[in-house]
Structure formats: C-alpha cells, structure tokens
Design a protein around this motif. Sequence first.
Motif, mmCIF file in Angstrom:
data_model
loop_
_atom_site.group_PDB
_atom_site.id
_atom_site.type_symbol
_atom_site.label_atom_id
_atom_site.label_comp_id
_atom_site.label_asym_id
_atom_site.label_seq_id
_atom_site.Cartn_x
_atom_site.Cartn_y
_atom_site.Cartn_z
ATOM 1 N N ILE A 187 0.947 -1.608 0.287
ATOM 2 C CA ILE A 187 0.265 0.169 -0.329
ATOM 3 C C ILE A 187 0.662 1.479 -0.105
ATOM 4 O O ILE A 187 0.757 2.072 -0.627
ATOM 5 N N LEU A 188 2.135 1.032 0.579
ATOM 6 C CA LEU A 188 2.822 2.169 1.067
ATOM 7 C C LEU A 188 2.989 2.720 -0.701
ATOM 8 O O LEU A 188 3.762 3.890 -0.796
ATOM 9 N N VAL A 189 3.876 1.445 -1.472
ATOM 10 C CA VAL A 189 4.791 1.617 -2.565
ATOM 11 C C VAL A 189 3.609 2.183 -3.785
ATOM 12 O O VAL A 189 3.347 3.092 -3.951
ATOM 13 N N SER A 190 2.049 2.169 -3.286
ATOM 14 C CA SER A 190 1.583 2.056 -5.128
ATOM 15 C C SER A 190 0.136 2.928 -4.245
ATOM 16 O O SER A 190 -0.226 3.887 -4.875
ATOM 17 N N HIS A 191 -0.289 3.428 -3.282
ATOM 18 C CA HIS A 191 -1.341 4.185 -2.364
ATOM 19 C C HIS A 191 -1.280 4.541 -1.222
ATOM 20 O O HIS A 191 -1.922 4.257 -0.423
ATOM 21 N N PRO A 192 -0.337 5.186 -0.968
ATOM 22 C CA PRO A 192 0.854 5.507 0.246
ATOM 23 C C PRO A 192 -1.499 6.514 1.038
ATOM 24 O O PRO A 192 -0.783 6.712 1.993
ATOM 25 N N HIS A 193 -1.687 7.109 0.221
ATOM 26 C CA HIS A 193 -2.229 7.741 1.084
ATOM 27 C C HIS A 193 -3.684 7.241 1.692
ATOM 28 O O HIS A 193 -4.573 6.767 2.874
ATOM 29 N N LEU A 194 -3.725 5.482 1.115
ATOM 30 C CA LEU A 194 -4.916 4.187 1.705
ATOM 31 C C LEU A 194 -3.949 3.786 2.650
ATOM 32 O O LEU A 194 -4.955 3.280 3.540
ATOM 33 N N VAL A 195 -2.381 3.930 3.278
ATOM 34 C CA VAL A 195 -2.305 3.093 4.358
ATOM 35 C C VAL A 195 -3.087 3.556 5.998
ATOM 36 O O VAL A 195 -3.137 2.044 6.448
ATOM 37 N N PRO A 196 -3.787 4.687 6.364
ATOM 38 C CA PRO A 196 -4.414 4.879 7.641
ATOM 39 C C PRO A 196 -5.798 3.667 7.619
ATOM 40 O O PRO A 196 -6.056 3.414 8.448
ATOM 41 N N ALA A 197 -6.526 3.627 6.325
ATOM 42 C CA ALA A 197 -7.915 2.842 6.747
ATOM 43 C C ALA A 197 -7.385 1.727 6.783
ATOM 44 O O ALA A 197 -8.013 0.675 6.475
ATOM 45 N N ALA A 198 -6.398 1.699 6.016
ATOM 46 C CA ALA A 198 -5.887 -0.559 5.638
ATOM 47 C C ALA A 198 -5.120 -0.387 7.046
ATOM 48 O O ALA A 198 -5.386 -1.935 7.785
ATOM 49 N N VAL A 199 -4.982 0.237 7.843
ATOM 50 C CA VAL A 199 -4.261 -0.355 9.433
ATOM 51 C C VAL A 199 -5.036 0.048 9.794
ATOM 52 O O VAL A 199 -5.632 -1.104 11.165
ATOM 53 N N ASP A 200 -6.271 0.828 10.043
ATOM 54 C CA ASP A 200 -7.566 0.737 10.730
ATOM 55 C C ASP A 200 -7.874 -0.778 10.383
ATOM 56 O O ASP A 200 -8.851 -1.357 11.317
ATOM 57 N N GLN A 201 -8.447 -1.141 9.089
ATOM 58 C CA GLN A 201 -8.581 -2.146 8.983
ATOM 59 C C GLN A 201 -7.660 -3.887 9.903
ATOM 60 O O GLN A 201 -8.172 -4.395 10.064
ATOM 61 N N GLN A 202 -6.783 -4.032 9.787
ATOM 62 C CA GLN A 202 -5.821 -4.881 10.201
ATOM 63 C C GLN A 202 -5.776 -4.469 11.894
ATOM 64 O O GLN A 202 -5.793 -5.893 12.796
ATOM 65 N N LEU A 203 -5.723 -3.505 12.767
ATOM 66 C CA LEU A 203 -6.169 -3.162 14.220
ATOM 67 C C LEU A 203 -7.779 -4.072 14.441
ATOM 68 O O LEU A 203 -7.444 -4.223 15.005
ATOM 69 N N GLU A 204 -8.570 -3.366 13.391
ATOM 70 C CA GLU A 204 -9.734 -4.180 13.967
ATOM 71 C C GLU A 204 -9.630 -5.557 13.829
ATOM 72 O O GLU A 204 -9.566 -6.448 14.712
ATOM 73 N N GLN A 205 -8.686 -6.205 12.895
ATOM 74 C CA GLN A 205 -8.843 -7.493 12.857
ATOM 75 C C GLN A 205 -7.721 -8.150 14.320
ATOM 76 O O GLN A 205 -8.388 -9.230 14.867
ATOM 77 N N LEU A 206 -6.617 -7.141 14.760
ATOM 78 C CA LEU A 206 -6.354 -7.598 15.251
ATOM 79 C C LEU A 206 -6.770 -8.057 16.738
ATOM 80 O O LEU A 206 -6.309 -8.691 17.609
ATOM 81 N N GLN A 207 -7.900 -6.811 17.154
ATOM 82 C CA GLN A 207 -8.639 -6.696 18.187
ATOM 83 C C GLN A 207 -9.350 -8.221 18.196
ATOM 84 O O GLN A 207 -10.054 -8.635 19.263
ATOM 85 N N THR A 208 -10.178 -8.816 17.083
ATOM 86 C CA THR A 208 -11.071 -9.091 16.945
ATOM 87 C C THR A 208 -10.069 -10.813 17.600
ATOM 88 O O THR A 208 -10.185 -12.169 18.262
ATOM 89 N N ASP A 209 -8.630 -11.164 16.548
ATOM 90 C CA ASP A 209 -8.539 -12.119 17.197
ATOM 91 C C ASP A 209 -7.549 -12.287 18.659
ATOM 92 O O ASP A 209 -8.086 -13.270 19.233
ATOM 93 N N ARG A 210 -7.109 -11.463 19.286
ATOM 94 C CA ARG A 210 -7.094 -11.236 20.774
ATOM 95 C C ARG A 210 -8.218 -11.884 21.957
ATOM 96 O O ARG A 210 -8.447 -11.771 22.503
ATOM 97 N N ASP A 211 -9.593 -10.935 21.382
ATOM 98 C CA ASP A 211 -10.285 -11.195 22.306
ATOM 99 C C ASP A 211 -11.317 -12.591 21.618
ATOM 100 O O ASP A 211 -11.444 -13.198 22.991
ATOM 101 N N ALA A 212 -10.902 -13.172 20.838
ATOM 102 C CA ALA A 212 -11.327 -14.443 20.552
ATOM 103 C C ALA A 212 -10.793 -15.397 21.729
ATOM 104 O O ALA A 212 -10.648 -16.389 22.157
ATOM 105 N N GLN A 213 -8.954 -15.244 21.863
ATOM 106 C CA GLN A 213 -8.352 -15.907 22.167
ATOM 107 C C GLN A 213 -8.462 -15.791 24.097
ATOM 108 O O GLN A 213 -8.179 -16.964 24.839
ATOM 109 N N GLU A 214 -8.764 -14.890 24.557
ATOM 110 C CA GLU A 214 -8.741 -14.605 25.571
ATOM 111 C C GLU A 214 -10.500 -14.843 25.736
ATOM 112 O O GLU A 214 -10.667 -15.806 27.036
#
Length: 401
Positions: free
Chosen positions: A97-124
Amino acid sequence: METATALRSSFSTCVRSSNRTDYARSRSGSLAFVTVSNKQGFLSFSHPRVGLKSVSFQSHKKRSAIKASSSSDSAGPTAPIAPLQLESPIGQFLTQILVSHPHLVPAAVDQQLEQLQTDRDAQEQNEEPSTETTDLVLYKRIAEVKANERKKALEEILYALVVQKFMDANVSLVPSVTPSPPTSPAQDDKLELLHSPEALEMIQNHLALILGNRAGDASSIAEISKLRVGQVYAASVMYGYFLKRVDQRFQLEKSTKVLPEGIDRADSNIQQQASGDERVPSSHPEVTSWAEVPNTGGFGQALKSSRLRNYVMSFDAESLQRYATIRSKEAVSIIEKHTEALFGKPEIVITPEGTVDSSKDEVIKISFGGLRRLVLEAVTFGSFLWDVESYVDSRYHFVAN
C-alpha cells in the motif's frame, strides 16, 4: 583464565520499559536522559545532545529497504523509501500500500487493527484446560506464538504509519549513511516546518550542541565513528518523542492560558533552579567522544532561551520521569530496528575491564550538512512515533500507561 568477551550490537535505545529512566537537569540547565542499570545488569547512559552509550541490540535477520517502483516494470530500478523491510504478512501488505497508494495506509491500518482486536478477543474467550496436561502446555505455547505474532504486526503497523507521515510531508527518509546523506536545505526546511515554533527552538539548541560552530558549514566533511553517529541518531529519535509529548501538553496549556508564570523570562527562577540541580553531573561521557571531530567547536555554546525549555524545567521529578519514558515495548523495538537498518549492526567487543573495544569500529565520511539532516530526521521520526503510537493505542490498546 580465558578472557571473556561479549559481542553486542550497539545502536539499541537506552529507554526500555523494564529499566528505570530519569529525565534530569544538568548544572547548565540542559536536559539529560539517564538510564540506571537494572537487576539483570544492563547499563546505559544517554544525552539527547550527543548520543547514547552503547547498549545491546537484539539480533535480527538482515533487512533490505522498502522500495517503490517508478514504473510498472518490476525489473526496473527502484528507490528505497525506508531502510527497514517489513516481514510479517500485515507488514508486507502495508508495504504494498505504501508503494502504490500511500494515502490509503491509515484506512488499511484501521482494518488490520480491527482484525488484531478480534483475534485477541477470541483468544481471551477460549477456555484454558483445567489440568496440568499436555493440552495445557500446548495451549500456552500456541497463545505465546499468537501474542508474538500480534506484537510483530503491531510494530510494523507503527513503522508503516511513521513512513507514511514522512511521505505525506514529501520528505524522503535517508536510506543509508554510506555514502554521506545528501545536503538538502529544502528537505531540512520541510522537516523544520513539521514542528511547532516552540519545539523548533529546542531542536535548534539540540543541533547546536551536536554540531557546535560548524552548524552553518554544511559542505565540510568529517571522519566520524559510524557507531557514534548511530548513537546520536537513536538518542535524537528519543528526544523527538519526548519533545512531542511535552509540546502537546505545552500547547494545550498555552491555549487554555494556564501556563506557569515566568517561562517567558530568559533569566527566570526556573532556569536558576535548574542550573543548581545536582541530580546529574555537569560532564557527560559522550562529549569527549565527539572531540575527535575536527573543529566542531565543542559543546560549550550557551543554550538559547526557550519557552518550551523553561516549561520543561518547571516539571517535578515524577513528571520528568513519566514524560521521558517511551511508553511501549513496540515503540522501543521500532527505534532499535530502524536504527540498525540504517546503520548496520557492528560487532562490539566488551573487554574484561568493562570498556568497549572500538578497534573494529567503522569510520565514515559525512558532511556536517548530512549530519544535520540525520539529526533533523531522527527528531522528526521520534515525534511521528509518538503520534502514531497514540493513534494506534486509541484503536487497539497496547500501551501500558
């Protein structure tokens, strides 16, 4: 008796969450990082003016730079946009994303953080086996592996966001210190504009203390220890992190008109009290290490009066301690890995007497303009790191305090 030696990597930051760190005042009224040894025997000392004492870097695999292609031909020439290569699946995705569309990085990060939170909640929510069986050992091992994967992904998310902020500012990160970073007044100006006027005054003092009377002599070349330049870079990253943290509080209090009295007076009582503070000795180990640089002018120049500096001097010891501490292990790791990617990982031998054998230390040629650029970049990197750490923590809590 066989001589014992320890091979250590040298550019790791001296601020670790497990160590006690003080941000104290010297006799001259300047500020200094001091990290005291912990029970495991780690010892480090750093000063934001001139660099760090050597402390250990964890070994990492060899990394190449994130690169951006200027055309659709993948075999064509590429230009690095950051020294550190991201290795996790999330990191590699963000690199694309940084190479091709750097302006989309924050949106991509938000999506990945949501998935990390889901994974952490599931483990707990998973029930831990109730008895000491093979299942329990396996459960704990799987949980440990997943936690480490999330930590690595989180580090690389932070790094991708820092790189994206540099790209937004149209500032290129220095890809390597050999050859000497190019002198670019236009890039320096862009870096300076990223800070508040009050913070910029502190940064100019920081530069003056490092460069001495050669601050305006951009073209002159000096032969300097690569280790020490790396130490200065890492210390400047931490200084930028601290500076952004206190500047945020300063700007808030300024806007609400609750700043302490006397910070606008150059000869304020705050400074007079600071100059008499004896918590840190007036001499600093790294001052002598820069004496080998010809005609730098030393570090005897007086610091200019600064509102933000006077404001910091008004802090009590507990506040200084809190603001000087890098809040997360992930941020500490990013500073270490980025500095190692930029400067390499030299092997340092610790003699039986506890001194550093610098016989293998590489000496590089660098212009004073290039050194100025490195310091400005490092301070800005630390400032950005504070911003993105706060942003990510608001969406995926990981900061301890």
